[in-house]
Design an enzyme around this catalytic site. Structure first.
Site, PDB file in Angstrom:
ATOM      1  N   ARG A 177       0.829  -1.202   0.000  1.00  0.00           N
ATOM      2  CA  ARG A 177       0.000   0.000   0.000  1.00  0.00           C
ATOM      3  C   ARG A 177       0.868   1.259   0.000  1.00  0.00           C
ATOM      4  NH1 ARG A 177      -3.894  -0.454   4.555  1.00  0.00           N
ATOM      5  NH2 ARG A 177      -4.327  -2.523   3.739  1.00  0.00           N
ATOM      6  N   ASP A 224      -7.118  -3.658  -7.247  1.00  0.00           N
ATOM      7  CA  ASP A 224      -7.644  -4.315  -6.056  1.00  0.00           C
ATOM      8  C   ASP A 224      -7.732  -5.817  -6.287  1.00  0.00           C
ATOM      9  OD1 ASP A 224      -8.942  -3.827  -3.337  1.00  0.00           O
ATOM     10  OD2 ASP A 224     -10.489  -5.031  -4.314  1.00  0.00           O
ATOM     11  N   ARG A 278      -5.865  10.948  -7.561  1.00  0.00           N
ATOM     12  CA  ARG A 278      -7.194  10.334  -7.453  1.00  0.00           C
ATOM     13  C   ARG A 278      -8.294  11.367  -7.654  1.00  0.00           C
ATOM     14  NH1 ARG A 278      -9.434   5.977  -2.979  1.00  0.00           N
ATOM     15  NH2 ARG A 278     -11.549   5.859  -3.833  1.00  0.00           N
ATOM     16  N   TYR A 285     -14.897 -12.122   0.263  1.00  0.00           N
ATOM     17  CA  TYR A 285     -15.552 -10.947  -0.306  1.00  0.00           C
ATOM     18  C   TYR A 285     -16.687 -11.355  -1.247  1.00  0.00           C
ATOM     19  CZ  TYR A 285     -11.990  -7.989   1.759  1.00  0.00           C
ATOM     20  OH  TYR A 285     -11.183  -7.338   2.654  1.00  0.00           O
ATOM     21  N   ARG A 333      -3.729   6.440   0.253  1.00  0.00           N
ATOM     22  CA  ARG A 333      -4.319   7.702   0.717  1.00  0.00           C
ATOM     23  C   ARG A 333      -3.441   8.462   1.698  1.00  0.00           C
ATOM     24  NH1 ARG A 333      -9.850   5.610   2.951  1.00  0.00           N
ATOM     25  NH2 ARG A 333      -8.536   3.772   3.321  1.00  0.00           N
TER      26      ARG A 333
END
Length: 344
Positions: A30, A78, A43, A155, A34
């Site tokens: 990562r 992802d 983004r 998921y 963010r």
């Protein structure tokens, strides 16, 4: 006898193969995220899937960490990219993570998933890989990745990291659950083979939630699928990541050249017990998130010392948190490189 000539110009590839290198390479899971103001500028408020499917924007995001001096670029997408390609749309919801449009609960739901999706269904990932490699021009290796069948399956059935809910689903719908794991495993091999053929230098298999399984569950739902993926997708160094995975013996036997460690494991002891493997990790992400740059530097130096200078890739125990100060990430990369060059 001196070491043979290196097989790759890239530190990460050489370290992952167990070859001698001037210092251990450093990157972070990562690392494009963010926490980085430059990433957020790229983004520009787009929804996750719209952003990741915009090849130019995703390429710029993937490349943001290059300015910090990392030794590899991991592509920005992802782990649900693959089930989307198989025919299961997802939405990324704040606080909930990826949520399937229609969870896989019945045999009919399972049948609707394409077992071997056409590479055109994830064409944006292939174009992203090409675009990033064009921009790098061989400067750094590019890491592709996939979710392991267990974590992706959680998921797909809508349970995510709620392992108790996953257990209930598996007990109530064993045929659907096991069929989903098998179908995801085959599709994952095809996905990774395609990206390897397209030029990925390394890949990492993420099984983020398998570390919460008990031993019998891990043996049934995680380990066999790790082995199948690593047997099926070869040709580049392979990294296994199980978030704080407790079953090091099983992780070591999965077939990957590199095993990523969490903070629960002693890196020096792992190197002693499994000298044939390369280990990745294991600076505590929490130190980067809450510590000072000096504390980050000390934790990183300790990691480099434990890594012994060879068969080691410096990384975190898991991904960079969105609250991580930029100065701490800078201290992490800078210290890893300096300590590696000086022999810690």
């Amino acid at each position: 006898m001196p070491d043979p000539a290196p097989s790759s110009p890239h530190l990460l590839v050489r370290a992952a193969r167990g070859e001698a290198a001037p210092r251990p390479p450093v990157w972070a899971m990562r690392q494009a995220g963010r926490w980085d103001p430059e990433f957020n500028k790229v983004r520009a408020g787009k929804s996750f899937y719209a952003f990741s499917e915009d090849v130019e924007a995703a390429a710029r995001a993937s490349l943001c960490p290059r300015r910090f001096g990392v030794d590899a670029i991991i592509l920005f997408y992802d782990i649900t990219t693959l089930p989307v390609a198989m025919g299961l749309p997802f939405e990324l919801k704040p606080g909930a993570g990826p949520v399937p449009d229609r969870p896989v609960w019945t045999p009919a739901d399972l049948d609707r998933l394409t077992a071997d999706p056409d590479p055109d269904t994830y064409r944006h990932i292939r174009l992203l890989l090409r675009r990033v490699k064009e921009e790098l021009r061989g400067e750094l290796p590019v890491i592709a990745f996939a979710g392991a069948p267990f974590t992706v399956a959680t998921y797909c059935v809508g349970t995510g990291k709620d392992v108790a809910a996953t257990r209930r689903f598996a007990a109530e719908h064993p045929a659907v659950w096991n069929g989903l794991l098998e179908k995801l495993g085959g599709a994952t091999v095809g996905f990774l083979r395609t990206l390897i053929a397209d030029g990925a230098d390394v890949y990492q298999l993420f099984d983020s939630w398998a570390g919460m399984l008990d031993p019998a569950e891990y043996d049934a739902w995680a380990q066999p699928h790790h082995r199948a993926v690593f047997v099926g997708a070869t040709g580049v160094p392979r990294i296994l990541f199980v978030k704080e995975g407790p079953y090091l013996e099983h992780m070591a036997a999965a077939g990957a050249e590199v095993v990523s460690l969490g903070t629960r494991h002693d890196l020096a002891a792992a190197r002693r017990d499994y000298p044939q493997l390369v280990f990745q990790g294991n600076v505590d992400e929490e130190v980067l998130r809450t510590g000072t740059p000096e504390q980050v530097a000390e934790a990183t130096r300790a990691c480099v010392r434990a890594g012994g200078g060879r068969r080691h890739v410096v990384n975190l125990n898991h991904g960079v948190d969105k609250g991580t100060p930029v100065a701490n990430f800078e201290a992490y990369v800078r210290t890893a490189k300096q300590a590696g060059e000086r022999g810690a």
